[in-house]
Design a protein around this motif. Structure first.
Motif, PDB file in Angstrom:
ATOM      1  N   MET A 152       0.833  -1.206   0.000  1.00 57.07           N
ATOM      2  CA  MET A 152       0.000   0.000   0.000  1.00 57.07           C
ATOM      3  C   MET A 152       0.867   1.255   0.000  1.00 57.07           C
ATOM      4  O   MET A 152       0.754   2.125   0.866  1.00 57.07           O
ATOM      5  N   GLY A 153       1.759   1.332  -1.000  1.00 52.89           N
ATOM      6  CA  GLY A 153       2.523   2.553  -1.204  1.00 52.89           C
ATOM      7  C   GLY A 153       1.752   3.509  -2.096  1.00 52.89           C
ATOM      8  O   GLY A 153       0.519   3.447  -2.185  1.00 52.89           O
ATOM      9  N   ARG A 154       2.484   4.394  -2.792  1.00 53.17           N
ATOM     10  CA  ARG A 154       1.811   5.389  -3.637  1.00 53.17           C
ATOM     11  C   ARG A 154       0.918   4.732  -4.686  1.00 53.17           C
ATOM     12  O   ARG A 154      -0.242   5.114  -4.872  1.00 53.17           O
ATOM     13  N   ILE A 155       1.458   3.743  -5.409  1.00 50.51           N
ATOM     14  CA  ILE A 155       0.705   3.138  -6.506  1.00 50.51           C
ATOM     15  C   ILE A 155      -0.415   2.260  -5.974  1.00 50.51           C
ATOM     16  O   ILE A 155      -1.535   2.260  -6.507  1.00 50.51           O
ATOM     17  N   GLY A 156      -0.137   1.507  -4.915  1.00 49.76           N
ATOM     18  CA  GLY A 156      -1.184   0.687  -4.315  1.00 49.76           C
ATOM     19  C   GLY A 156      -2.339   1.538  -3.830  1.00 49.76           C
ATOM     20  O   GLY A 156      -3.516   1.194  -4.026  1.00 49.76           O
ATOM     21  N   MET A 157      -2.031   2.669  -3.199  1.00 47.90           N
ATOM     22  CA  MET A 157      -3.076   3.561  -2.705  1.00 47.90           C
ATOM     23  C   MET A 157      -3.874   4.157  -3.861  1.00 47.90           C
ATOM     24  O   MET A 157      -5.113   4.252  -3.805  1.00 47.90           O
TER      25      MET A 157
END
Length: 317
Positions: A152-157
């Protein structure tokens, strides 16, 4: 200052580079061999590689002159960071600028697999379509389904936000820790990866590459996935056991999968090629004009800072 750019970049960024530095471009745009990369470490102050270049310990050992590896891209598992650090070579990347493009592609793959778009196009192109009928190529909707986000980093979020706000999906996620910003999406944290896999109708992978995540989704993890679910990978090819994936798709345990990355690009594991319920794209995650130009400008900012002796904006080491 001499700079080698290993692949062609957007024209506007190349032009700016040439205005500021002594730049050599790879005019053929064919990946350089290991010997050429090693020579570059001797002859240039800055090497500007991409994910298609393997900057291993042997290449880095040749460095007599190079003191910056300005990577064009956010992922850096193709660079031996420990060897670079030991040699006193800084490494930078381009975080943040490809978030939207990659998240968009994750949703593209999700829709293509759920609605069997790849199968449908192939059927149409070869003349096998016999017309509309009620039972033809039935897929799955997204609304109300559970999306499990792994990483859940930038892209996951950004992927979770699109799935929740745009398609009404329920979000659960697995990460090193719970994310406060995920609360706005009513997203539920799962500390145990296999628990997330068992609950998810769709699983989207967004973890970085490297030894800590290699084969994170292995045969046991795929067996833990909900029967009839879908797997999407826009992260790194090495995160996924492709032999186990092929078996799960062929057996019907998984309804479908969508891949944009592979462990030994540009080679694709041959066991994947004949699977109808698999959508494959040629690493297009950041392939928008906006994202690719922004990546180049971010790399350029790191090279500029290095040339001026200023702190690097995006240091990896």
């Amino acid at each position: 200052m001499r700079v080698l750019v290993t692949r062609r970049w957007p024209h506007v960024v190349e032009r700016t580079l040439r205005e500021r530095f002594d730049v050599v471009l790879n005019e053929t745009d064919v990946p350089l061999g290991q010997a050429d990369l090693a020579d570059a470490m001797r002859d240039f102050d800055v090497l500007a590689p991409t994910v298609s270049d393997r900057i291993d310990a042997e290449v880095i050992a040749a460095a007599d002159r190079c003191r910056l590896i300005a990577n064009y891209g956010v992922g850096f598992d193709h660079i031996d960071i420990a060897a670079a650090s030991a040699k006193g070579i800084a490494v930078t990347n381009t975080p943040g600028v490809l978030t939207d493009a990659t998240a968009d592609l994750a949703l593209t793959l999700m829709l293509m697999t759920a609605r069997r778009a790849g199968e449908g196009e192939r059927e149409l192109r070869v003349g096998r379509w016999t017309g509309w009928r009620p039972t033809h190529m039935i897929g799955s909707g997204l609304k109300g389904k559970v999306l499990g986000v792994v990483g859940m980093g930038r892209i996951g979020m950004a992927t979770a936000r699109r799935a929740r706000m745009g398609f009404g999906m329920d979000i659960i996620y697995h990460s090193r820790s719970a994310k406060r910003e995920a609360e706005a999406l009513d997203a539920k944290f799962c500390a145990d990866l296999h628990s997330l896999l068992a609950k998810s109708d769709f699983v989207s992978l967004h973890v970085p590459g490297g030894r800590h995540t290699k084969n994170l989704i292995d045969a046991a993890a795929i067996r833990a996935m909900k029967p009839g679910s879908y797997l999407i990978n826009t992260a790194r090819g090495a995160v996924l056991d492709h032999a186990a994936l092929a078996q799960a798709l062929a057996s019907g345990h998984l309804a479908g999968a969508g891949l944009d990355v592979y462990p030994d690009e540009p080679h694709v594991p041959p066991e994947l090629l004949g699977l109808e319920n698999l959508v494959m794209l040629p690493h297009l995650g950041s392939a928008t004009a906006e994202a690719r130009e922004a990546m180049g400008r971010r790399a350029l900012a790191n090279i500029d800072a290095f040339a001026k002796g200023e702190p690097l904006p995006d240091p990896v080491t």
